[in-house]
Structure formats: structure tokens, C-alpha cells
Design an enzyme around this catalytic site. Structure first.
Site, mmCIF file in Angstrom:
data_model
loop_
_atom_site.group_PDB
_atom_site.id
_atom_site.type_symbol
_atom_site.label_atom_id
_atom_site.label_comp_id
_atom_site.label_asym_id
_atom_site.label_seq_id
_atom_site.Cartn_x
_atom_site.Cartn_y
_atom_site.Cartn_z
ATOM 1 N N LYS A 102 0.847 -1.184 0.000
ATOM 2 C CA LYS A 102 0.000 0.000 0.000
ATOM 3 C C LYS A 102 0.890 1.244 0.000
ATOM 4 O O LYS A 102 2.026 1.134 0.444
ATOM 5 C CB LYS A 102 -0.948 -0.034 1.182
ATOM 6 C CG LYS A 102 -0.424 0.653 2.456
ATOM 7 C CD LYS A 102 -1.478 0.818 3.491
ATOM 8 C CE LYS A 102 -1.326 2.184 4.121
ATOM 9 N NZ LYS A 102 -1.992 2.409 5.368
ATOM 10 N N HIS A 136 -8.034 0.054 4.991
ATOM 11 C CA HIS A 136 -8.198 -0.828 6.156
ATOM 12 C C HIS A 136 -9.638 -0.831 6.702
ATOM 13 O O HIS A 136 -10.232 -1.881 6.920
ATOM 14 C CB HIS A 136 -7.259 -0.408 7.288
ATOM 15 C CG HIS A 136 -5.819 -0.389 6.909
ATOM 16 N ND1 HIS A 136 -5.246 -1.358 6.106
ATOM 17 C CD2 HIS A 136 -4.825 0.463 7.207
ATOM 18 C CE1 HIS A 136 -3.974 -1.081 5.947
ATOM 19 N NE2 HIS A 136 -3.685 0.019 6.596
HETATM 20 P P1 NAP Z 1 11.899 2.692 2.490
HETATM 21 O O1 NAP Z 1 12.348 2.479 3.887
HETATM 22 O O2 NAP Z 1 12.066 4.042 1.869
HETATM 23 O O3 NAP Z 1 12.664 1.621 1.576
HETATM 24 C C1 NAP Z 1 12.655 1.673 0.178
HETATM 25 C C2 NAP Z 1 13.497 0.559 -0.391
HETATM 26 O O4 NAP Z 1 13.492 0.683 -1.830
HETATM 27 C C3 NAP Z 1 14.961 0.593 0.032
HETATM 28 O O5 NAP Z 1 15.423 -0.726 0.211
HETATM 29 C C4 NAP Z 1 15.636 1.234 -1.156
HETATM 30 O O6 NAP Z 1 16.989 0.823 -1.152
HETATM 31 C C5 NAP Z 1 14.828 0.640 -2.318
HETATM 32 N N1 NAP Z 1 14.880 1.459 -3.529
HETATM 33 C C6 NAP Z 1 14.690 2.793 -3.640
HETATM 34 N N2 NAP Z 1 14.787 3.174 -4.911
HETATM 35 C C7 NAP Z 1 15.058 2.075 -5.642
HETATM 36 C C8 NAP Z 1 15.288 1.831 -7.025
HETATM 37 N N3 NAP Z 1 15.288 2.805 -7.935
HETATM 38 N N4 NAP Z 1 15.520 0.565 -7.421
HETATM 39 C C9 NAP Z 1 15.561 -0.448 -6.520
HETATM 40 N N5 NAP Z 1 15.354 -0.284 -5.208
HETATM 41 C C10 NAP Z 1 15.109 0.960 -4.780
HETATM 42 O O7 NAP Z 1 10.368 2.311 2.305
HETATM 43 P P2 NAP Z 1 9.473 1.358 3.252
HETATM 44 O O8 NAP Z 1 8.988 2.149 4.391
HETATM 45 O O9 NAP Z 1 10.201 0.086 3.505
HETATM 46 O O10 NAP Z 1 8.202 1.103 2.315
HETATM 47 C C11 NAP Z 1 8.241 0.225 1.219
HETATM 48 C C12 NAP Z 1 6.819 0.113 0.638
HETATM 49 O O11 NAP Z 1 5.962 -0.427 1.637
HETATM 50 C C13 NAP Z 1 6.196 1.446 0.219
HETATM 51 O O12 NAP Z 1 5.347 1.226 -0.863
HETATM 52 C C14 NAP Z 1 5.367 1.835 1.445
HETATM 53 O O13 NAP Z 1 4.296 2.684 1.102
HETATM 54 C C15 NAP Z 1 4.868 0.469 1.870
HETATM 55 N N6 NAP Z 1 4.503 0.395 3.282
HETATM 56 C C16 NAP Z 1 5.433 0.602 4.250
HETATM 57 C C17 NAP Z 1 5.073 0.500 5.578
HETATM 58 C C18 NAP Z 1 6.083 0.690 6.667
HETATM 59 O O14 NAP Z 1 5.722 0.487 7.831
HETATM 60 N N7 NAP Z 1 7.321 1.043 6.369
HETATM 61 C C19 NAP Z 1 3.744 0.202 5.932
HETATM 62 C C20 NAP Z 1 2.800 -0.026 4.918
HETATM 63 C C21 NAP Z 1 3.207 0.073 3.599
HETATM 64 P P3 NAP Z 1 18.152 1.654 -1.945
HETATM 65 O O15 NAP Z 1 17.924 3.095 -1.626
HETATM 66 O O16 NAP Z 1 19.425 1.087 -1.428
HETATM 67 O O17 NAP Z 1 17.940 1.332 -3.355
#
Ligand code: NAP
EC number: 1.1.1.49
Length: 490
Positions: A148, A240
Site C-alpha cells: 500500500k 483498512h
Molecule cells: P523505504 O524504507 O524508503 O525503503 C525503500 C526501499 O526501496 C529501500 O530498500 C531502497 O533501497 C529501495 N529502492 C529505492 N529506490 C530504488 C530503485 N530505484 N531501485 C531499486 N530499489 C530501490 O520504504 P518502506 O517504508 O520500507 O516502504 C516500502 C513500501 O511499503 C512502500 O510502498 C510503502 O508505502 C509500503 N509500506 C510501508 C510501511 C512501513 O511500515 N514502512 C507500511 C505499509 C506500507 P536503496 O535506496 O538502497 O535502493
């Protein structure tokens, strides 16, 4: 009660965004837990991916540290941890054109299940889906999992669906709403459809109203930028709370198949009546009790984004006509509490003296904290002195009832195993997401057009006064969200 663990078939699971917050906090601990309980077969492989350059040993250190931080109790088992790390490898892939796809292709085995988990920004969902296809990595049996938010409105959700469907069939697409992976949410289906007790009562004749609350005591945390562009309606209600409403209100599906269940959920969304602006209260928390205000937190003094929303929703169908569903969600509230309260009507004729403060029969389905189910019922007050009534609860807390706590699953680990099994029941179908946006979009547009400012409420409080009035004016009241204020939960 000991739950059964059925190992899944061998698989290659590729996690894009392995260094991100979600992967480190939820996905990796979830997979490790599945390994600990013996659900991962010998042939299970996890391939992490991100843009950073990392040697295998650095990657393993990152995973080990994540598990020690986010699954400290379990990660102390070094043999199990090392065995898990042996299943993992890393490949650098830049989804926006920096290469790495052929290296990824070489790591994948031809004869096992392939799943791609896109734990990256939604702007990368389309490009990654396309690259998996053009590089011949996606097979007709592969599965793709997307996080999401799924779109910002109907238009963006439609274009995201179109982008994914250009490269994958609908039966390969798993749109996560982690609420659907919660034990109690699935128990709602078991409660309704595996017992004959409730179904005769599950309608407007016997149910006065339903309350669905998802209250958070935390603020927007580090997601201020994202949240200020979304607000509670987009971040919580459209997905949700809508899923909880659907599972509570839907007709019994003819069978437990993904499409039979999802067909019934779509019918509920399509039966929702337009919500009058008078039936919605938007709020934004202000500074109180040592907490920052919302606008300070997100660094936008003019923000009109809601950190709270409450609304009265009517479902225009035979089962629910005349029984409103009240939805409420917000941040920086007095307690963390997610629950569905089904309030039954009073007996048509009362022969007993009036019980002061009587709240009536209610079935309370608690999602967090203390997942469980409570039935509030009326009995005779024990002892002599005439027949006086008292309210008591029949209570089941899952942690006690299903005492084998070691096997309790987090929503994410359950959902990942469902992906490997190829079971889409707990994932949202494309038309379902679009239907929910179709309902939410006009409401959001309505208050944007009116330049409406959200009602202020104290951080750490119960939400705006008007949200209480939403029920008071109908002669009803919200159930307290703070456990300390409730007498019916031990
Ligand atoms: P995040 O901490 O910003 O992590 C993003 C990841 O994507 C990192 O591993 C980053 O690593 C990688 N990335 C960024 N640009 C990239 C590219 N061009 N090619 C390949 N990899 C790339 O984000 P997150 O919080 O984990 O969230 C991830 C997803 O889950 C999002 O869609 C978010 O909306 C969803 N989500 C997250 C949560 C939560 O609790 N965190 C909850 C619900 C939903 P590098 O920068 O090393 O490439």
C-alpha cells in the site's frame, strides 16, 4: 491448542527494497519466524534486492542486525539464524534503469514457485513489473506482491492496475492490506460463517449499529511528508476500515474461494450510499499534554490534512437498511485500539427494572491490542435482594485461548505464506480497490472544494467533540477507546 504448520512448496522469493523499513521490520522477521516453526522447506530461497552495492557477508550482517533489532527473542537462536541466512542472497538492481536484471535472472531456478515482493515506493511498481517481463524473469506462474498505498485516487489506482496488468494477469497480482492478515479479521469470517448462532441475528432487524474504530496513539512519525499528502481518509479509511466494513457486512460467500469472497466484498462497497458532508467529521491534532501539533510535526503550518476522520455510513441493501456503520480512525489519540463493535438492539419489551447505565448486548471483535472476541450480555446480579440486572462479558483473548504463543503469526508472515500457496483470498482484487476509491473520491473532493479546515482536537485525546456528537445526535455513543475507561474488558 497447538496449531498445525504445513510446509509450503519450494520457492524463490525476490524482495525488492530489502534494505527498507518494511522489509527490515516486518518481512524479514516474518520469514524468519516461519523458518523457526518449520514452514520453510529445504528449497526455500529469499533474494533481497536494492540499489546499494553489498557483498553477501555485508548483506547477511544487515539481515542479522535487522532480526536482532526487530525479532530479538527469536534471533538469539544462532543455529536457526545461521540456517536462515544460508537461504538468503543479495542482488543489486536499480529499478529505474541502472541494470542488475540479468544477474537476478541467473539466481532464479526454473522449477520452483517465483514470487516478487515490491517493498518499494509505489512509483516503482510499474517499472519493476515491466522489467520483470521484458527480461523474461516473470513466468506465467509467477506472483507479484504490491504494498500500500495502491493509488492516490481512482485515476491513479486505475492506471496502476493497468500498468500491472500489462505484465501480469490478475490472478498473479497480490495487493496487500495487512489488516486482512490479522488473526481476528479472519476470525470474523469464521465467527460469522462457521457458526449457525450469529447469522439469524446478523441484520438490521437485530443489530442497532456497528462501530469500527482504528485509533492510534502515535503521530505520523517519520512519514510526515507522505501523510500530509494523504490524510486519514486515504491512508486508513479507503483501505483498512473499508476492508473491515466489508467483512462485517458482506453476504455469506458460496464457498471459501478468493473470488467468491471478493465478489461479496465488492457488492458491499457498491451498495454504500453517498455520505452527506454532515455525516463526516475531520480532525487534526493540536498541541497538548507535551505533544507537538500535527502541523508542527509535518512542518506545514497551513496544512488542512486530516489526522482523524469519523463518519456515518449507510449500506443500501436489504440486510443493512436502517443500521448505520460508524467509522472512526485517527492519530495521536488517547489509546491504541482497533475493534469492531456490533451493537444489538434492546429486547422489544423489558420486564425488569431499568438498569442504570445499561449499554446493551454487544459483540466486540478486538484487532489490537489483545486480539480477541468479547460478548457483552445481561444477567441477574448475584445475591439476594430481588432481581436486579448486571452486565458481564464472555471474553476470549486469543493469546490465552490459543496458548501456543510461539506459533502466533504476524499478519505479514501469514500473507507471504499465502502468496507462496497461491491463495489470493486475503488480498484485494483490482476492481475492489477501484470501487473503494470510487466511493472515497467524491468525499475528499467535497471537502477540498469547500476549503474545509479539519476540527482541532487535543493530542492524546478522544478526537474532536463533533465526532462524539455524530453518535450522540442519534442517541448512541462510541465505546471508549481507552481500556482503562472500560469496565467490560478485564
Ligand atoms: P523505504 O524504507 O524508503 O525503503 C525503500 C526501499 O526501496 C529501500 O530498500 C531502497 O533501497 C529501495 N529502492 C529505492 N529506490 C530504488 C530503485 N530505484 N531501485 C531499486 N530499489 C530501490 O520504504 P518502506 O517504508 O520500507 O516502504 C516500502 C513500501 O511499503 C512502500 O510502498 C510503502 O508505502 C509500503 N509500506 C510501508 C510501511 C512501513 O511500515 N514502512 C507500511 C505499509 C506500507 P536503496 O535506496 O538502497 O535502493
Amino acid at each position: 491448542m497447538v496449531s498445525r504448520v504445513i510446509p509450503v512448496d519450494p520457492f524463490d522469493l525476490v524482495i525488492f527494497g530489502i534494505t527498507g523499513d518494511l522489509a527490515r521490520r516486518k518481512i524479514l522477521p516474518g520469514l524468519f519466524h516461519r523458518a523457526l516453526v518449520g514452514q520453510l522447506p529445504e528449497g526455500a530461497r529469499v533474494i533481497g534486492s536494492a540499489r546499494s552495492d553489498m557483498e553477501q557477508s555485508e548483506f547477511q550482517d544487515m539481515v542479522r542486525n535487522s532480526l536482532l533489532e526487530f525479532a530479538p527473542g527469536t534471533a538469539a537462536d544462532t543455529d536457526a539464524l545461521n540456517a536462515f541466512l544460508d537461504k538468503l542472497s543479495y542482488v543489486r538492481v536499480d529499478a529505474t534503469g541502472g541494470g542488475g536484471w540479468s544477474e537476478l535472472a541467473k539466481l532464479l531456478r526454473p522449477d520452483v514457485i517465483r514470487a516478487f515482493y515490491l517493498s518499494v515506493s509505489p512509483s516503482l511498481f510499474g517499472p519493476i513489473a515491466a522489467s520483470l517481463n521484458t527480461h523474461g524473469i516473470a513466468t506465467p506462474q509467477s506472483r507479484i506482491v504490491v504494498e500500500k498505498p495502491f493509488g492516490h485516487d481512482l485515476e491513479t489506482a486505475r492506471s496502476l492496475n493497468a500498468e500491472l496488468r500489462r505484465n501480469f494477469d490478475e490472478h498473479q497480482i497480490y495487493r496487500i492490506d495487512h489488516y486482512l492478515g490479522k488473526e481476528t479479521v479472519q476470525n470474523l469470517m469464521a465467527l460469522r460463517f462457521a457458526n449457525s448462532l450469529w447469522e439469524p441475528l446478523w441484520n438490521a432487524t437485530h443489530i442497532d449499529h456497528v462501530q469500527i474504530t482504528v485509533a492510534e496513539s502515535i503521530g505520523v512519525g517519520g512519514r510526515g511528508d507522505y501523510y500530509d499528502r494523504s490524510g486519514a481518509m486515504r491512508d486508513m479509511v479507503q483501505n483498512h476500515l473499508m476492508q473491515l466494513l466489508c467483512l462485517t457486512a458482506m453476504e455469506p460467500p458460496s464457498k471459501l474461494s478468493p473470488n467468491a469472497v471478493r465478489d461479496e466484498k465488492v457488492k458491499v462497497i457498491e451498495a454504500l450510499e453517498p455520505v452527506a458532508q454532515d455525516d463526516i467529521v475531520r480532525g487534526q491534532y493540536r498541541q497538548a499534554a507535551g505533544n507537538d501539533s500535527y502541523v508542527d510535526h509535518v512542518g506545514n503550518p497551513d496544512s488542512r490534512t486530516e489526522s482523524f476522520v469519523a463518519m456515518k455510513v449507510n449500506i443500501g441493501n436489504w440486510r443493512w437498511a436502517g443500521t448505520p456503520f460508524y467509522l472512526r480512525t485517527g492519530k495521536k489519540l488517547r489509546a491504541r485500539c482497533s475493534e469492531i463493535v456490533v451493537m444489538f438492539r434492546d429486547p422489544p419489551h423489558m420486564i425488569f427494572p431499568k438498569l442504570e447505565g445499561r449499554r446493551g448486548n454487544a459483540l466486540i471483535i478486538r484487532l489490537q491490542p489483545d486480539e480477541g472476541i468479547t460478548l457483552r450480555t445481561t444477567i441477574k446480579e448475584p445475591g439476594p435482594g430481588g432481581l436486579r440486572l448486571a452486565e458481564v462479558t464472555l471474553d476470549m483473548t486469543f493469546a490465552d485461548a490459543l496458548s501456543d504463543g510461539a506459533e502466533a503469526q504476524d499478519a505479514y508472515e501469514r500473507l507471504i505464506m499465502d502468496v507462496i500457496r497461491g491463495d489470493q483470498t486475503l488480498f484485494m482484487r483490482g476492481d475492489e480497490v477501484e470501487a473503494a476509491w470510487e466511493w472515497a473520491d467524491p468525499l475528499i473532493a467535497g471537502w477540498a472544494e469547500a476549503h474545509q479546515r479539519p476540527h482541532p482536537y487535543d493530542a492524546g485525546g478522544s478526537g474532536p467533540e463533533d465526532a462524539l456528537m455524530l453518535l450522540h445526535r442519534d442517541g448512541r455513543r462510541w465505546r471508549e477507546m481507552d481500556r482503562a475507561d472500560r469496565k467490560d474488558i478485564p
